[in-house]
Design a protein around this motif. Sequence first.
Motif: not given
Length: 469
Positions: A174-176, A431-435, A447-450
């Motif tokens: 995980p990365t932020k 994992q396979n999700k970019l938020t 604004d939010r996009a996943i």
Amino acid sequence: MSKKYYQGMESYAASLLKLKKPLNTYLSFGIISVMLCFITQNIVAQHSHKHQGLHHWEIPSKNPDRIILTFVGNTATSRAVTWRTDTSVENGFAQIAEATVNSSFTGKTERYKAITEPFDLGLYKGNNSLEVHYHSVVFQQLQPDKLYAYRVGDGNKHWSEWIQFKTAKKEYAPTKFVYFGDAQNDVLSHWSRVIRMAYQTAPDASFVIHAGDLINNAHRDYEWAQWYKAGGFIHSQWTAIPVVGNHEFSPLTKGDDRELAIQWRPQFTLPVEKELDEKLHETVYTVDYQDIRIIALNSNGMLEEQTQYIEQQLKTSTAKWNIITCHHSVFSPAEGRDFKFARKKWKPLFDQYNVDLVLNGHDHTYARGHVPKISSSTGAENLGTIYVTSVSGPKQYPLDQQQILSYTKEGYQLDQSAEQTQFYQVITIDQNKLTYVAYDALGEEYDRAIITKNFDTGKKNLEQMKIKK
């Protein structure tokens, strides 16, 4: 003049003249008084001439200032740090050790001698004619996924505080990170609250992307001083990926060609892509961080040469996520802005290699949109690249709805937009999700996009939150 003051100044004058005994051993009181007056006036004149009109936070000293971390080399095993002092510090040093729960790490530090570069602010006539020293160190052979404490200084009495950062993991994890559009204007007054709010929101961010126009007047040191003061210790703790904007270029003298900010290369230690022209060095580079490839581009010129570089970096990428950042917006939402070259030459590469995000600035407004892919066999739509234009500083432009609408013929779909709002963005990959989340200057989510991605097929789905009213 009191006897105590006289004796103190006499001793000071003797030290300046490198005498081993007090002046009165050699000279009469009258001559000493004249000498002291001359020396004092000369010192004050020199000081006021060099520092006249400067705030205390602009003036260099023996103490390190403008400390900033950047990436050079493997992000799991190396990190670069750059800082500034006055010219009395002829050699800079850094110390680093794996951090511990108490101060015992100080007994296990590794010491690095810095590369020290003299720098004359007076190269630009808008600055005081003041010489400073920039120092840089690349920490190497670090251990992955470890918290390190480091400090910089003269190797003797004048050190910074101990500052911590964490190295990347070797494997996917995980990365932020945080992303800012243009800071540019009134940086200390109006951008400081944005970067500080971003730090409150994501103190554990691994790095930060500054997507160009960090300041307004390329060579003006007063503005760089504001940028460093606004961010304070955050610059020395969050590793930066700085991108050049058009305001990082300006003529040194009226009538001359535009040049990269004279401070850029001394103050940022960045990767050098040797296959590129020297003019692009430290403005075009790639960072690989925990299976994310970030490609930073210089959208101000020499675009064709960078086109070849983009293709090479995307073709050879084994990262699960690929992100592009450059200053000029590929799909500009502001009036009178149109980066046609990028859409004609770069976008086809982004499509071909399934780039996930393109992060831009320049247009002083907010827009997030995407380009879908259409399956030739089924006609089904699949998410392509998400394009974001954002602004973190106070200078704001209105949206040009007609221009945005014109991009539909190129497959662009606007998803969210805003005007007259300062933003920062926090992007988390797990994992396979970019938020992707955009926050306003008050720290409120706007604004939010996943993106959910199938790594085997490359197909992506987009989930969005309705815009806040």
